[in-house]
Design an enzyme around this catalytic site. Structure first.
Site, PDB file in Angstrom:
ATOM      1  N   GLU A  90      30.935   5.651 -60.592  1.00  0.00           N
ATOM      2  CA  GLU A  90      31.410   4.423 -61.215  1.00  0.00           C
ATOM      3  C   GLU A  90      31.599   4.508 -62.730  1.00  0.00           C
ATOM      4  OE1 GLU A  90      32.213   1.440 -59.621  1.00  0.00           O
ATOM      5  OE2 GLU A  90      32.070   2.677 -57.819  1.00  0.00           O
ATOM      6  N   SER A 487      -8.001 -27.715 -14.344  1.00  0.00           N
ATOM      7  CA  SER A 487      -9.452 -27.546 -14.464  1.00  0.00           C
ATOM      8  C   SER A 487      -9.870 -26.734 -15.674  1.00  0.00           C
ATOM      9  CB  SER A 487     -10.000 -26.896 -13.198  1.00  0.00           C
ATOM     10  OG  SER A 487      -9.843 -27.767 -12.092  1.00  0.00           O
TER      11      SER A 487
END
Length: 831
Positions: A90, A487
């Protein structure tokens, strides 16, 4: 000569005027574009959107959440190789120029003139500083005006910030394709590596991406991607940043990328990860979740999670296969390329080793199947076609599902599978080993359920299974499914009784009972599971062990539903319990998470625990913003090291929701349920386990909730649209849920010693007759057990009459043991 001098003077004057006009024009132009430039000082305090990462207790990655996948990496942590690769691609003169590369600008201008009128996009000449100005402060508009602003901003940025700061901003902000922003995220997305592990070729490929990430896709445009990568490698060598040998090696390296999942990264942790995501969203909101860069350390133990997932799925599948084979998922024309057609059918991605397949041909002894091909990173269907064989052994379970009565076992594969059937299959095992090339028919179970595993001392959720497949349904049955516990709620009722004067030896009548529900609701006649069979007077221990409904109803009638409702609220099972006796039998609706939390409070001696999936949350700067463990550690900070000071102390200020002695008593009663009651399947674990099963009316839900001294687990099984699981014992919690708990606890506790439950101070262990609860005589050992009693209570010596009223309201002096009334708490009498 004079004319020449005058002419030269004229040219000089004209040149001066032109120069001044030019300078003025440039100054005006600069002033024009400078007056509305963005405030570049905001870069100093810039906080980019950073993904939130969620980790398990061992540090493994559980999930990532982001709109822009980004991890912010300080420039000091970026390897020199990666920095050089981006500079080579770049802006090789980055550390020399003042924000603008005039040579690059001239080159770009020449190309623009050459291409004028061709509609080609102008070649960029932006430095890294200019790209920072554009990415952070400007738009992507292609115009001279934007380029002038970009240049002006670049020069100002260069005067304000260091080169390293500018490069840090660039490397963390740049978009590199596949949803990855910044080099740290891109390194993970493309190569599943940290930036410190990247090779020269990998770093060069990432550096090639900023200008055109879509065009350089590693699968769709592999050749062009390699060409551009090699260009960056050439520039690295040309600049002297890598050796020639390294460059040659890197150019020959194939471009291999890893298709890294965005979902849960820990196997079987999808439901857990989604629950954590919801939690963070509720705490901090969407922006903080997806952009805040939070680091979340969860309570998930990956090893325990895999155990929980494996055993829960096996339980669901085993039950479902017993109901019969419902047929193929769909039909497919196998002519031509069946792989492409099969790839279009959605398969569940989180049920490995199950794989979707299509039946290609069948015979009596086998069927040839073709497996669904995978998709490459670009979405294209892989050209590889894999096949296998389903033998008769692989379909023996596949009786035809015929409602209440199933069909006969198949005698030929062709009775079950036909060409074009889309199915699931996984490897066929014999003697614990997979048979190469042979597979077993599978089907997605209709039944579902949930499992939650918790540390009972802290409330930390160690594992969570919210259903068979998260990919199939994201509905988390562990936290979102409200089911009747049946239960398994009874220990809460018994805890309320034991905490208010009753003892494990208290006797209650097991006999038919009628309850007038009032207001035209009729008479309710609760029954035991073994309808029509009653035992007369039974102790609380034996009543809970056998899960006797009539005893529980009489007990609830005596102590009162408001008191039971208060205990249900304390334990967090229900927020508000209606004052109907049926709710004492678990008729209300609650979740597996609430049930395991309630049992954890019993397991830890009665201390309140708050369930949590998160241990700690840190912000992007490493500051802790949430911590689950609020206990105070006095003396943990020892400045100057060890100087023979007192040991550190943990100060636990959590509420005591149940007396510790009561907690031990109910634990002992539930240990009896495992040893000789409805949960005997769990006895096979071979370690101290306390727990209770639950089965609702018409067997629509089957439960087991229990714990060892160090781990608690809640399991339920049921259809999402409730319907009976079956009839008789085969559809009970003891038959369906308890075996899943057994298989899980055998794995989870395999390397744990058999530690007994801790007896709290004050508890007295007295030998009693197991059947009657009365004190055992001297030397009497047969049929006796050690029972836990609180100070001031003792087992009864006989059934003295203290409260049975006759028709005239008088109290007789004695009554037979089967007269049908309660023993008064703490005494040997009936009333």
């Amino acid at each position: 000569m004079r004319l020449l001098v005058r002419f030269m003077g004229f040219l000089f004057a004209a040149g001066t005027v032109v120069f001044l006009v030019g300078v003025g024009a440039v100054a005006g132009l600069i002033w024009h574009f400078s007056k509305d430039l963005p405030d570049y000082s905001q870069l100093q305090d810039y906080e980019p959107p950073v993904m939130t990462r969620v980790h398990a207790v061992d540090g493994s990655l559980l999930g990532e959440y982001a709109k822009e996948r980004r991890l912010y990496l300080p420039i000091q942590a970026v390897p020199k190789l990666v920095i050089n690769a981006f500079l080579a691609a770049e802006d090789k003169n980055f550390y020399e120029h003042g924000g603008i590369d005039y040579t690059g600008m001239a080159r770009a201008g020449l190309v623009y003139v050459q291409n004028y009128g061709s509609n080609r996009r102008p070649q960029g000449a932006s430095t890294i500083t200019q790209q920072v100005a554009k990415n952070f402060l400007l738009t992507n508009e292609v115009s001279f005006a934007r380029k002038i602003k970009e240049a002006l901003l670049a020069m100002r940025i260069e005067k304000t910030y260091s080169k390293d700061k500018i490069l840090e901003l660039y490397l963390n902000e740049i978009y590199l394709g596949l949803g990855a922003y910044g080099i740290a995220a891109a390194s993970l997305v493309y190569f599943d590596k940290s930036v410190n592990e990247l090779t020269v070729a990998e770093a060069a490929y990432l550096a090639a991406l900023p200008k055109m990430p879509a065009t350089l896709h590693p699968v769709r445009n592999r050749d062009r991607a390699i060409e551009r990568r090699n260009y960056v490698i050439d520039r690295l060598q040309e600049n002297g940043w890598i050796k020639q040998a390294d460059a040659e090696k890197a150019r020959k390296e194939p471009l291999v990328v890893t298709n890294r999942s965005n979902g849960a990264h820990t196997f079987a942790g999808e439901y857990f990860a989604e629950e954590v995501r919801r939690d963070i969203f509720e705490r901090y909101g969407e922006k903080k979740l997806y952009e805040g860069g939070l680091s979340v350390r969860t309570t998930l133990d990956p090893k325990i999670q895999v155990m929980a997932r494996k055993t829960m799925v096996s339980g669901l599948v085993n039950y479902d296969e017993q109901q019969g084979y419902r047929g193929a998922i769909s039909k497919l024309d196998t002519s031509g390329d069946w792989g492409v057609k099969l790839a279009e059918i959605k398969s569940l991605s989180d049920i490995s080793p199950w794989r979707m397949a299509v039946v290609l041909e069948t015979s009596d002894q086998s069927a040839r199947i073709g497996f669904q091909p995978s998709r490459e990173l670009g979405g294209a269907v892989s050209k590889q076609r894999e096949t296998g064989i389903v033998t008769l052994d692989g379909v023996r379970w596949a009786r035809a599902a015929q409602g209440a009565s199933r069909g006969k076992a198949p005698s030929a594969v062709s009775q079950v599978l036909q060409p074009g059937d889309v199915i699931y299959a996984d490897p066929l095992y014999k003697d614990g080993q997979p048979v190469e090339g042979q597979y077993r028919l599978r089907q997605i179970p209709e039944v579902s359920g949930a499992m939650v595993v918790m540390d009972p001392w802290t409330g930390r959720v160690l594992a969570m299974v919210g259903g068979f497949s998260f990919d199939q349904s994201q509905f988390n049955r562990a936290t979102q499914a409200y089911r009747q516990p049946g239960s398994s709620f009874k220990p809460i009722v018994y805890s309320a009784a034991l905490d208010n004067g009753y003892t494990p030896s208290t006797v209650v009548l097991d006999a038919p009972i009628e309850i007038d529900q009032g207001q035209g609701a009729g008479v309710w006649r609760p029954e035991n599971f073994s309808s029509g069979k009653f035992q007369g007077p039974v102790t609380l221990r034996n009543a809970l062990r056998q899960s006797l409904n009539t005893v529980t109803v009489r007990l609830a009638q005596d102590i009162g539903m408001p008191l039971i409702g208060e205990y249900a609220r304390r334990f967090g099972v229900y927020d508000e319990l209606p004052n109907y006796l049926s709710y004492a039998l678990g008729a209300g609706e609650t979740t597996a998470m609430r049930m395991v939390t309630a049992y954890s409070m019993i397991a830890n001696g009665g201390r309140r625990v708050k369930p949590t999936l998160i241990d700690r949350i840190q912000d992007r700067y490493g500051h802790t913003i949430f911590k689950h463990d609020q206990r105070e550690c006095r003396g943990c900070d020892a400045p100057g090291g060890w100087k023979n000071q007192a040991e550190p102390q943990l100060i636990d200020r959590r509420e005591q929701v149940l007396d510790s002695m009561t907690a031990y008593q109910i634990t002992e009663l539930m240990e009896g349920v495992v040893q000789a009651g409805t949960a005997t399947a769990v006895k096979e674990v071979g370690k101290p386990i306390a727990g209770k099963t639950g089965t609702t009316n018409e067997a629509k839900d089957a439960w087991f909730v229990g714990f060892s001294p160090d781990v608690a687990v809640a399991i339920y099984m049921g259809y999402d649209k409730p319907r009976p699981l079956g009839k008789g014992n085969a559809a009970t919690g003891g038959h369906l849920a308890a075996p899943i708990a057994r298989d899980f606890l055998k794995l989870a506790l395999a390397d744990k010693p058999a530690v007994p439950f801790k007896v709290p101070a004050g508890i007295k262990l007295v030998r009693v007759v197991a059947k009657t609860g009365m004190r055992a005589g001297p030397g009497e050992t047969g049929g006796t057990i050690l029972e836990a009693f609180k100070p001031g209570t003792a087992p009864p010596d006989n059934y003295s009459v203290i409260g049975v009223a006759d028709a005239d309201g008088r109290l007789p002096q004695q009554a037979p043991p089967d007269s049908g009334f309660f023993m008064r708490p703490g005494t040997g009498g009936l009333y």
